[in-house]
Design an enzyme around this catalytic site. Structure first.
Site, PDB file in Angstrom:
ATOM      1  N   GLU A  26       0.840  -1.196   0.000  1.00 44.69           N
ATOM      2  CA  GLU A  26       0.000   0.000   0.000  1.00 44.69           C
ATOM      3  C   GLU A  26       0.876   1.248   0.000  1.00 44.69           C
ATOM      4  OE1 GLU A  26      -2.801  -0.122   3.223  1.00 44.69           O
ATOM      5  OE2 GLU A  26      -3.627   1.859   2.794  1.00 44.69           O
ATOM      6  N   ASN A  71      -6.637   1.206   2.962  1.00 40.27           N
ATOM      7  CA  ASN A  71      -7.384   2.418   3.280  1.00 40.27           C
ATOM      8  C   ASN A  71      -6.994   3.580   2.354  1.00 40.27           C
ATOM      9  OD1 ASN A  71      -8.531   1.004   5.399  1.00 40.27           O
ATOM     10  ND2 ASN A  71      -7.126   1.788   6.935  1.00 40.27           N
ATOM     11  N   ASN A 171     -12.152  -0.964  -0.677  1.00 44.86           N
ATOM     12  CA  ASN A 171     -11.456  -1.579   0.459  1.00 44.86           C
ATOM     13  C   ASN A 171     -12.223  -1.339   1.746  1.00 44.86           C
ATOM     14  OD1 ASN A 171      -8.919  -2.664   1.830  1.00 44.86           O
ATOM     15  ND2 ASN A 171      -9.118  -0.659   2.826  1.00 44.86           N
ATOM     16  N   GLU A 172     -12.445  -2.389   2.518  1.00 43.61           N
ATOM     17  CA  GLU A 172     -13.048  -2.306   3.860  1.00 43.61           C
ATOM     18  C   GLU A 172     -14.159  -1.253   3.917  1.00 43.61           C
ATOM     19  OE1 GLU A 172      -9.892  -1.964   6.805  1.00 43.61           O
ATOM     20  OE2 GLU A 172      -9.334  -4.049   6.494  1.00 43.61           O
ATOM     21  N   TYR A 243      -6.208  -9.526  11.143  1.00 41.57           N
ATOM     22  CA  TYR A 243      -4.860  -9.336  11.701  1.00 41.57           C
ATOM     23  C   TYR A 243      -4.833  -9.984  13.083  1.00 41.57           C
ATOM     24  CZ  TYR A 243      -3.944  -6.130   7.859  1.00 41.57           C
ATOM     25  OH  TYR A 243      -3.747  -5.605   6.598  1.00 41.57           O
ATOM     26  N   GLU A 291      -6.056  -9.572   3.033  1.00 39.27           N
ATOM     27  CA  GLU A 291      -5.177  -8.958   4.052  1.00 39.27           C
ATOM     28  C   GLU A 291      -5.098  -9.902   5.239  1.00 39.27           C
ATOM     29  OE1 GLU A 291      -5.579  -4.825   5.216  1.00 39.27           O
ATOM     30  OE2 GLU A 291      -6.330  -4.310   3.217  1.00 39.27           O
ATOM     31  N   GLN A 351       1.707  -6.593   5.008  1.00 44.54           N
ATOM     32  CA  GLN A 351       2.008  -6.212   3.650  1.00 44.54           C
ATOM     33  C   GLN A 351       3.362  -6.814   3.274  1.00 44.54           C
ATOM     34  OE1 GLN A 351       1.317  -2.015   3.032  1.00 44.54           O
ATOM     35  NE2 GLN A 351      -0.613  -2.019   4.140  1.00 44.54           N
TER      36      GLN A 351
HETATM   37  O1  AHR Z   1      -2.729  -3.056   6.022  1.00 46.36           O
HETATM   38  C1  AHR Z   1      -2.983  -1.934   6.805  1.00 46.36           C
HETATM   39  C2  AHR Z   1      -4.445  -1.520   6.769  1.00 46.36           C
HETATM   40  O2  AHR Z   1      -5.219  -2.491   7.415  1.00 46.36           O
HETATM   41  C3  AHR Z   1      -5.077  -1.408   5.401  1.00 46.36           C
HETATM   42  O3  AHR Z   1      -4.868  -0.174   4.823  1.00 46.36           O
HETATM   43  C4  AHR Z   1      -6.529  -1.604   5.685  1.00 46.36           C
HETATM   44  O4  AHR Z   1      -7.226  -2.175   4.601  1.00 46.36           O
HETATM   45  C5  AHR Z   1      -6.550  -2.476   6.921  1.00 46.36           C
HETATM   46  O5  AHR Z   1      -7.384  -1.962   7.896  1.00 46.36           O
END
Ligand code: AHR
Length: 500
Positions: A26, A71, A171-172, A243, A291, A351
């Site tokens: 990103e 984001n 995205n999200e 995550y 992600e 990432q």
């Molecule tokens: O990877 C970091 C962020 O985590 C990304 O921008 C977003 O999509 C997620 O919340």
């Protein structure tokens, strides 16, 4: 502890889509600027791409990479990043409160991806923008010539269109933090119409619609149902994000989150099936887990920092130092993706460089591999082929996020073309050695051809610029085939890749 297991060459889960080992990068922090691109760095080529970083990327054999966000994409104007560099505007990046110089845009990134031998997976902005800009971008990228946007690309010295198959529809979009957040119905409708427009430009593309930002969102899993009810027939994948971390310092519970992720995948599989049945649809939709990674070491501190800082340019952000425990976690999560490869076709480590990443690169300095680089690399290199069902009969544990978690985590992949089987094993027991006794059915002549191991490190051990290989794999001993049984002792808290 004794662990009996068994696999058969005909008991298949699915052919693994190679894109299960994809990545994400990103425009944020130092992922792009001083990550992959740093003009003036001693290792940079004439275009400013860091060749030391590129070498580490190439060794991962990444099939596809998602770009440019995240984001970031939800307030991004892609046109800012094309044309003469000196004329590109500097803009506020609303997602990370930073300055975006636009010195890297789609054409520079495509150049880098080609050098790295990775396919691009592009995200369009459905936050601050919508269908019209998405279609313009797709025309710029995909259309050969003779139209306004394709000719603009050609005027930027890119004669041929890019071959981009995967398109992320925003995205999200459920997240309150997202620029242009939407509710499920309005997003689902917009995604449907945008996907139709992109597919009208090029009928070969695949569209990925946003699922929930994670399985703890209050609207999960109704979000998925409502979004798919709006767009099921016109999209190909639904995205999942998650995550992980061990803030409570409970190693077994941390590893239990892999089991929890399996439930997450299963639940979304159920939603897909429900909507398919409700719509009497013929097409199938798969999961794009675009992600995933460990993100907790400095998460709170970072979020305090960036929410108040004064719009810096390429600041250090989310530069997590991964330890050996994280490597064991990542190994197990990749095993889960292999076991769920009938549903999960694409997955992206989030990432790739500097920002929550397996590869780190100091500004003006060296690049190195973090601990999690290795399980990701092994899965990418040897986890291609057919995922086999492995029945495991060994001790289990209960923890707050899951019950009956196997201490020994096993995944098996059969590379039918080269007639090789790879076992990926994680002994998660804190104290006990696992005595493995695994029956191979249908692999009569199998022998161990390679055994790599990560073991013996402290759970909190990390790599760094001054100790780049402190935690790294080495050749293992003591695993062998006797008749049709794979036998071996796997020490507590160890990761093994056994190639037969
Ligand atoms: O990877 C970091 C962020 O985590 C990304 O921008 C977003 O999509 C997620 O919340």
């Amino acid at each position: 502890m004794l662990v009996r297991a068994s696999l058969h060459r005909d008991f298949k889960i699915s052919t693994i889509d190679d894109r299960l080992y994809s990545a994400f990068i990103e425009h944020m922090g130092r992922a792009i600027y001083s990550g992959i691109y740093e003009p003036g760095h001693p290792e940079a080529d004439s275009n400013g791409f860091r060749l030391d970083v590129l070498d580490l990327v190439r060794a991962l054999k990444i099939p596809a990479i998602r770009y440019p966000g995240g984001n970031f994409v939800s307030a991004y104007r892609w046109e800012d990043g094309v044309g003469p560099k000196e004329q590109r505007p500097v803009r506020l990046d609303l997602a990370w409160r930073s300055k975006e110089t636009n010195q890297v845009g789609i054409n520079e990134f495509a150049q880098w991806a080609e050098m790295a031998d990775i396919d691009m997976m592009l995200a369009v902005n459905l936050g601050s923008r919508g269908l019209e800009d998405a279609r313009n971008f797709a025309e710029y990228v995909l259309h050969p010539s003779g139209t306004y946007w394709s000719e603009l690309r050609r005027s930027h010295d890119v004669n041929k269109p890019y071959d981009v198959k995967m398109w992320c529809l925003g995205n999200e979009m459920d997240g309150p933090w997202q620029v242009g957040q939407k509710n499920a119905r309005e997003y689902g409708h917009l995604a449907n119409e945008t996907s139709k427009a992109l597919k009208a430009i090029n009928g070969n593309i695949e569209a990925i619609v946003c699922g929930s930002s994670n399985d703890e969102m209050p609207t999960y899993p109704d979000w998925e149902r409502e979004v798919l009810e709006e767009c099921y027939e016109n999209v190909d994948y639904i995205s999942l994000h998650k995550y992980f971390g061990n803030s409570s310092n409970d190693t077994l519970n941390y590893f239990g989150k892999i089991e929890e992720t399996g439930r997450y995948i299963q639940a979304i599989g159920g939603v897909i099936d429900f909507v398919k049945a409700k719509k009497r649809a013929k097409n199938d939709i798969y999961i794009c887990f675009d992600e995933w990674n460990v993100w907790y070491h400095q998460r709170e501190e970072d979020s305090r920092r960036w929410k108040t800082w004064d719009w810096p340019e390429a600041p250090d952000l989310l530069e997590e130092d991964y330890n050996f425990e994280d490597a064991l976690f990542v190994a197990g999560l990749l095993n889960e993706f292999i076991r769920r490869s009938d549903r999960v076709r694409i997955a992206c480590i989030a990432q790739l460089v500097n920002v929550i990443a397996p590869i780190r690169a100091e500004k003006g300095g060296v690049a190195w591999c973090q601990t999690i680089y290795y399980p990701y690399q092994f899965a990418s290199l040897y986890g291609r082929g057919v995922a086999l069902n492995v029945s495991v009969d060994g001790p289990t544990y209960d923890c707050s996020v899951a019950d009956d978690v196997n201490y020994l985590d096993v995944a098996a992949v059969h590379d039918e073309k080269n007639e090789k089987v790879t076992l990926f094993l994680v002994n998660r027991h804190l104290e006990e050695t696992a005595e493995l006794d695994l029956s191979l059915h249908g692999f009569d002549t199998a022998q161990v051809v390679e055994h790599k191991v990560m073991e013996g490190f402290g759970l909190r051990d990390t790599n760094g610029p001054d100790k780049p290989s402190a935690v790294a794999p080495f050749d293992g001993v003591g695993v062998g085939v006797e008749g049709c049984q794979v036998k071996g002792k796997l020490s507590p808290l160890s990761y093994h890749v056994v190639r037969l």
